[in-house]
Design an enzyme around this catalytic site. Structure first.
Site: not given
Ligand code: NDP
Length: 511
Positions: A190, A265, A299, A399
């Protein structure tokens, strides 16, 4: 700030936008919901990239059934043969690198040079994991009993749920799916709702590479519907998630109730320490690249500079001059340094933090939505620097995920270490110093999963473990050999060829 423009827009009107489908059991299929959602170009929101399936739990259930049906065949395929399919996929990614990078910039906004790097990370991990098909080492060790053989092997867990963010829409899905697949798991993927097109292009190439039907299943749609259905399914035994810490914590609770394997992550608040003996020009380049590359939406982006007071003024002058020179615009224009933020909500979030920052520090530059020719229809924000920020200020702790940098002056190395570690996150950190002894102290003292010396906070390579300490994750690592741990169970095997009963811990002890 300088502005670049793509010229006349190549925007696709909403009515002309193509519709893309889910990929389940080797077929491109529509969601049972009959609903779709749009993906738009963040540099020009008039440009509609496509419509994607707004899937439901019923679609996820079909994908899980397909992944389950494919599992016995995939698990039994020799790992080196699975590796060959990964290798073909890596080669296809390389062949289509430019097309994918352009699609990535159009959908996510990062500048083309960085988009090419994003695809390259996918290629690198595909080739690395293809090789794991011939490695995947276990241990063969002596038994404590005579005429007995002892060894351990890795085995797949089952169906892997892969949930990914939008900021590395090619690299991160590859970082997760390649180790999951080479170790014999099947996948339900997803992607983030902001980047479904990148995910679709990726899965198209996976199908072309020869991953058998059902081994890779793509389901687009919201986190609340699709994400939750994957996390809650008892049949999905391992989840690999990258995203916000709050989303990760919610997933951990649900997955924990079913005792699933879960690799998280999450967020970061990465710091660069600049000591008085540092090469300030080098440090400036590294900080600007780390803070404003990908518009601060990595990130591993640097959002805190912790600087010895003695060099605060000269460093700040360099940073301000460098930030003001950065050219904002459409990432598809080669001259652009900084692209847009991902969406309107991200701009509003950055604006809220800038208001907080005005109370917590002194604004050096930026602080506004960027305007000008070529920027009217995108989510642009000026590279922003605050100075005089206290280590525990909100802008130094939370963040922001945008182009906002806090400069924190400190007295000496020890104060720098305290400030650097005073955060709930622990992903990446860096130190600029010419003193080799201090550099080694920093390598020991910094509480992060990645430490750089005389380089910015970004630039991880795929053959080393990637991940963070504290609330950046839950102890798992991506990339390198460590990635295999997320997707495999260990099995210890004993073969007794003595022809008699031998009791461990009993028969070999003095009576
Ligand atoms: P989100 O947490 O908003 O979303 C990440 C994924 O989770 C998306 O596919 C989202 O779907 C999905 N999601 C949202 N709600 C749920 C739920 N309740 N159950 C299951 N899946 C869900 O993060 P972002 O996409 O905005 O990404 C940015 C974040 O990612 C930042 O905090 C960044 O630091 C972190 N990040 C961390 C990395 C690491 O390696 N530590 C690397 C890259 C990013 P949908 O888009 O449909 O909402």
């Amino acid at each position: 700030m300088t502005v670049t423009s793509a010229g006349p827009t190549a925007a696709t009107e909403a009515a002309e936008a193509p519709t893309f489908r889910n990929f389940i059991a080797g077929e491109w299929v529509e969601s049972v919901s009959g609903r779709t959602f749009e993906s738009r170009n963040p540099a020009d929101v008039r440009d509609v990239i496509g419509r994607f399936q707004a899937s439901t739990a019923a679609d996820v259930a079909m994908a899980i059934r397909a992944a389950e049906a494919a599992l016995p065949m995939w698990q039994r395929m020799p790992a080196p043969k699975r590796g060959e399919i990964l290798y073909r996929f890596g080669a296809l990614l390389a062949e289509h690198k430019e097309r994918l990078a352009r699609a990535l910039t159009r959908e996510m906004g990062k500048v083309l040079t960085e988009a090419r790097g994003d695809v390259q990370e996918g290629i690198d991990i595909a080739f690395l994991m293809a090789g794991e098909g011939r490695r995947m080492f276990g241990d063969t060790v002596p038994s404590e009993l005579p005429d007995k053989w002892a060894m351990s092997v890795r085995q797949p867990i089952g169906i892997a749920g892969i949930i990914t963010p939008w900021n590395f829409p090619i690299a991160i899905p590859c970082w997760k799916m390649m180790p999951a697949l080479v170790t014999g798991n099947t996948v339900v993927f997803k992607p983030a709702s902001d980047t479904p097109h990148c995910a679709t292009l990726l899965v198209e190439l996976m199908a072309e590479a020869g991953f058998p039907p059902g081994t890779v299943n793509l389901v687009t749609g919201s986190g609340a519907e699709v994400g939750d259905a994957i996390v809650d399914s008892p049949d999905v035994r391992v989840i690999s998630f990258t995203g916000h810490s709050e989303t990760g914590k919610a997933i951990a609770q649900r997955a924990g109730a079913r005792l699933k394997r879960l690799a998280l992550e999450l967020g970061g608040k990465n710091g660069i320490v600049v000591l008085a003996d540092a090469d300030l020009d080098l440090a400036t380049e590294g900080i600007l690249w780390s803070a404003f590359g990908t518009t601060g939406q990595r990130c591993t982006a640097c959002s805190r500079v912790i600087v010895e007071e003695r060099v605060l003024e000269p460093l700040l002058a360099r940073l301000e001059a460098g930030a003001r020179r950065l050219r904002l615009g459409d990432g598809l224009v080669e001259a652009t340094d900084v692209g847009p933020l991902i969406n309107a909500a991200a701009v509003e979030k950055v604006e809220r933090y800038v208001e907080i920052g005005r109370r917590e520090g002194e604004l050096v530059c930026g602080g506004r939505r960027a305007t000008g020719p070529g920027l009217e229809h995108g989510h642009f924000f000026e590279p922003t620097i605050f100075t005089g920020v206290a280590p525990m200020a909100r802008i130094a702790q939370e963040e922001i995920f945008g182009p906002v940098l806090s400069v924190i002056p400190v007295a000496d190395y020890q104060a720098a270490v305290t400030a650097l570690n005073q955060t709930r996150y622990g992903l990446s950190s860096s130190i600029y110093t010419r003193d080799v002894n201090t550099a080694f102290r920093a390598m020991r003292d910094f509480e992060t999963g990645i430490v750089y010396v005389n380089a910015g906070t970004i630039g991880a390579e795929t053959h080393l473990p990637f991940g963070g300490w504290k609330e950046t994750g839950n102890g798992h690592r991506e990339a390198g050999h460590a990635a295999l741990d997320t997707f495999t169970e260990w099995k210890a095997i004993y073969v007794d060829f003595s022809g008699r009963l031998q009791r461990a811990q009993i028969d070999n002890q003095p009576s």
